[in-house]
Design a protein around this motif. Structure first.
Motif, PDB file in Angstrom:
ATOM      1  N   UNK A  30      44.954  39.363  42.505  1.00 59.82           N
ATOM      2  CA  UNK A  30      43.889  38.496  42.004  1.00 59.82           C
ATOM      3  C   UNK A  30      44.543  37.229  41.468  1.00 59.82           C
ATOM      4  N   UNK A  31      44.097  36.064  41.950  1.00 58.69           N
ATOM      5  CA  UNK A  31      44.670  34.778  41.549  1.00 58.69           C
ATOM      6  C   UNK A  31      43.678  34.011  40.693  1.00 58.69           C
ATOM      7  N   UNK A  32      44.166  33.501  39.553  1.00 60.70           N
ATOM      8  CA  UNK A  32      43.352  32.665  38.671  1.00 60.70           C
ATOM      9  C   UNK A  32      44.017  31.298  38.546  1.00 60.70           C
ATOM     10  N   UNK A  33      43.260  30.250  38.834  1.00 59.26           N
ATOM     11  CA  UNK A  33      43.772  28.880  38.795  1.00 59.26           C
ATOM     12  C   UNK A  33      43.656  28.321  37.383  1.00 59.26           C
ATOM     13  N   UNK A  34      44.802  27.914  36.797  1.00 60.71           N
ATOM     14  CA  UNK A  34      44.802  27.373  35.437  1.00 60.71           C
ATOM     15  C   UNK A  34      44.420  25.902  35.391  1.00 60.71           C
ATOM     16  N   UNK A  35      44.431  25.220  36.545  1.00 59.59           N
ATOM     17  CA  UNK A  35      44.030  23.817  36.661  1.00 59.59           C
ATOM     18  C   UNK A  35      44.781  22.914  35.679  1.00 59.59           C
ATOM     19  N   UNK A  36      46.062  23.200  35.471  1.00 58.31           N
ATOM     20  CA  UNK A  36      46.928  22.409  34.579  1.00 58.31           C
ATOM     21  C   UNK A  36      46.424  22.376  33.135  1.00 58.31           C
ATOM     22  N   UNK A  37      45.664  23.359  32.734  1.00 57.24           N
ATOM     23  CA  UNK A  37      45.043  23.400  31.408  1.00 57.24           C
ATOM     24  C   UNK A  37      45.665  24.539  30.602  1.00 57.24           C
ATOM     25  N   UNK A  38      46.292  24.196  29.480  1.00 58.24           N
ATOM     26  CA  UNK A  38      46.978  25.223  28.698  1.00 58.24           C
ATOM     27  C   UNK A  38      46.002  26.243  28.106  1.00 58.24           C
ATOM     28  N   UNK A  39      44.811  25.824  27.734  1.00 61.17           N
ATOM     29  CA  UNK A  39      43.827  26.775  27.217  1.00 61.17           C
ATOM     30  C   UNK A  39      43.374  27.744  28.308  1.00 61.17           C
ATOM     31  N   UNK A  40      43.228  27.199  29.512  1.00 57.56           N
ATOM     32  CA  UNK A  40      42.838  28.057  30.623  1.00 57.56           C
ATOM     33  C   UNK A  40      43.968  29.012  30.992  1.00 57.56           C
ATOM     34  N   UNK A  41      45.213  28.571  30.788  1.00 59.74           N
ATOM     35  CA  UNK A  41      46.362  29.456  31.004  1.00 59.74           C
ATOM     36  C   UNK A  41      46.217  30.705  30.143  1.00 59.74           C
ATOM     37  N   UNK A  42      45.860  30.514  28.891  1.00 62.35           N
ATOM     38  CA  UNK A  42      45.736  31.630  27.957  1.00 62.35           C
ATOM     39  C   UNK A  42      44.511  32.481  28.270  1.00 62.35           C
ATOM     40  N   UNK A  43      43.357  31.845  28.381  1.00 61.02           N
ATOM     41  CA  UNK A  43      42.121  32.603  28.600  1.00 61.02           C
ATOM     42  C   UNK A  43      42.118  33.263  29.974  1.00 61.02           C
ATOM     43  N   UNK A  44      42.650  32.562  30.983  1.00 60.86           N
ATOM     44  CA  UNK A  44      42.700  33.136  32.327  1.00 60.86           C
ATOM     45  C   UNK A  44      43.622  34.339  32.402  1.00 60.86           C
ATOM     46  N   UNK A  45      44.750  34.260  31.713  1.00 65.05           N
ATOM     47  CA  UNK A  45      45.684  35.390  31.687  1.00 65.05           C
ATOM     48  C   UNK A  45      45.054  36.587  30.971  1.00 65.05           C
TER      49      UNK A  45
END
Length: 347
Positions: free
Chosen positions: A86-101
């Motif tokens: 399953x791949x989640x794109x963080x879109x260069x966003x550090x908050x999305x890095x955390x929430x997506x992980x």
């Protein structure tokens, strides 16, 4: 379900993860403890391979061709091993890095691969994964926290390969030959590695003189500006080594403006193996690039997750820092056809 019991510290929570976000994506990590565990995993964590076995990849930004290739490698590695990805794109966003992980962790994955936007946000992500008995493999960029493996291109060797190429071309030609270096942005660990080995090798040769080393800000425009400045100050400059291909592409445009060309003996080397650089090499406008293999690294990341889940040796090149160095290669017009063919085979 295959269970590999471990004692797990259950301290990581989502609020701590979100609070961990900070600036400094390429700052050196003060993290890995190295441990004394045979697999390099945290000594207090025993991983669990859930059924069905699924690996999550939190990827930096799928708009970038490099990470597209990396993601394709992760998917190919999963397909070859018969596991879900399953791949989640963080879109260069550090908050999305955390929430997506965190979202991946909550999907009952068995392994997590992360290419971090901000390595400083990693520790809480890793704690949450370990609380769920999930190994964490960091895929490039930088590290922090008690990760279980770190995979990166052998950047230092790439710098050495670039220097070797320059010395092969000009080492026996009377000099001294003036050399310019275009660095990555300040604080980039990988940039420092790529530059340090190049500079050390060139400085050791009496026939070369590094007369300028400027920040190209990792961009075409930045490379153009840096190369323009060094060519203006040193009209007899003969070599430019850029720590990424975008900067090298910009440098090539500055060379044109200054009336310099590879056809006349000027040497221009980049680093990445991007399509734009490969095209310039084929056109005779650039000398070489040090090529990374993001697809191969993606496959290796999956293999490493599975090794950790099985309790096997992760085959670290640097066991103390749980690091696996992935090979790089120098690409010139002479080996371009073979290189293109090898990359086409990955598609």
């Amino acid at each position: 379900m295959r269970n590999l019991p471990r004692v797990v510290a259950l301290s990581a929570v989502a609020s701590l993860m979100l609070a961990a976000c900070a600036s400094g994506a390429d700052e050196p990590a003060d993290s890995a403890d190295g441990g004394d565990n045979a697999t390099g995993a945290s000594a207090s964590v025993e991983f669990e391979a859930k059924d069905p076995l699924t690996i999550g990849y939190s990827v930096y930004d799928l708009q970038n061709p490099y990470w597209q290739s990396y993601s394709a490698g992760v998917k190919a590695g999963g397909e070859e091993a018969g596991v879900n990805v399953v791949v989640v794109d963080q879109k260069s966003d550090q908050n999305q890095q955390v929430s997506g992980s965190l979202d991946l962790i909550n999907q009952d994955i068995s392994g997590l691969i992360v290419t971090p936007v901000q390595p400083t946000a990693l520790p809480a992500t890793i704690d949450a994964a370990h609380a769920a008995k999930i190994p964490v493999v960091i895929a490039d960029i930088g590290t922090a926290g008690d990760y279980d493996a770190y995979i990166q291109s052998n950047n230092a060797n790439g710098g050495a390969l670039a220097a070797e190429y320059v010395i092969e071309q000009l080492g026996d030609v009377p000099g001294p030959h003036k050399v310019g270096v275009i660095e990555l942005h300040a604080g980039s660990v990988v940039g420092e590695e790529r530059v340090a080995e190049f500079v050390a090798a060139v400085d050791d040769h009496e026939n070369f003189e590094i007369v300028s080393s400027l920040d190209g800000n990792d961009t075409v425009d930045g490379g153009f500006a840096a190369a323009q400045d060094m060519l203006s100050a040193n009209p007899d400059l003969e070599v430019i080594y850029a720590a990424n291909d975008d900067s090298a592409i910009g440098a090539q445009r500055a060379m044109e403006t200054a009336g310099k060309s590879v056809a006349d003996g000027f040497i221009l080397i980049g680093f990445d193996g991007s399509d734009g650089a490969l095209d310039l090499i084929e056109q005779g406008l650039m000398s070489a690039t040090v090529a990374q293999d993001p697809y191969g690294q993606g496959v290796k990341a999956v293999e490493t997750v599975l090794a950790l889940l099985e309790g096997n040796d992760a085959s670290y090149d640097d066991a103390e820092n749980k690091t696996i160095f992935f090979p790089v290669e120098i690409v010139t017009a002479d080996n371009m056809a073979d290189f293109r063919a090898s990359r086409a085979a990955q598609d």
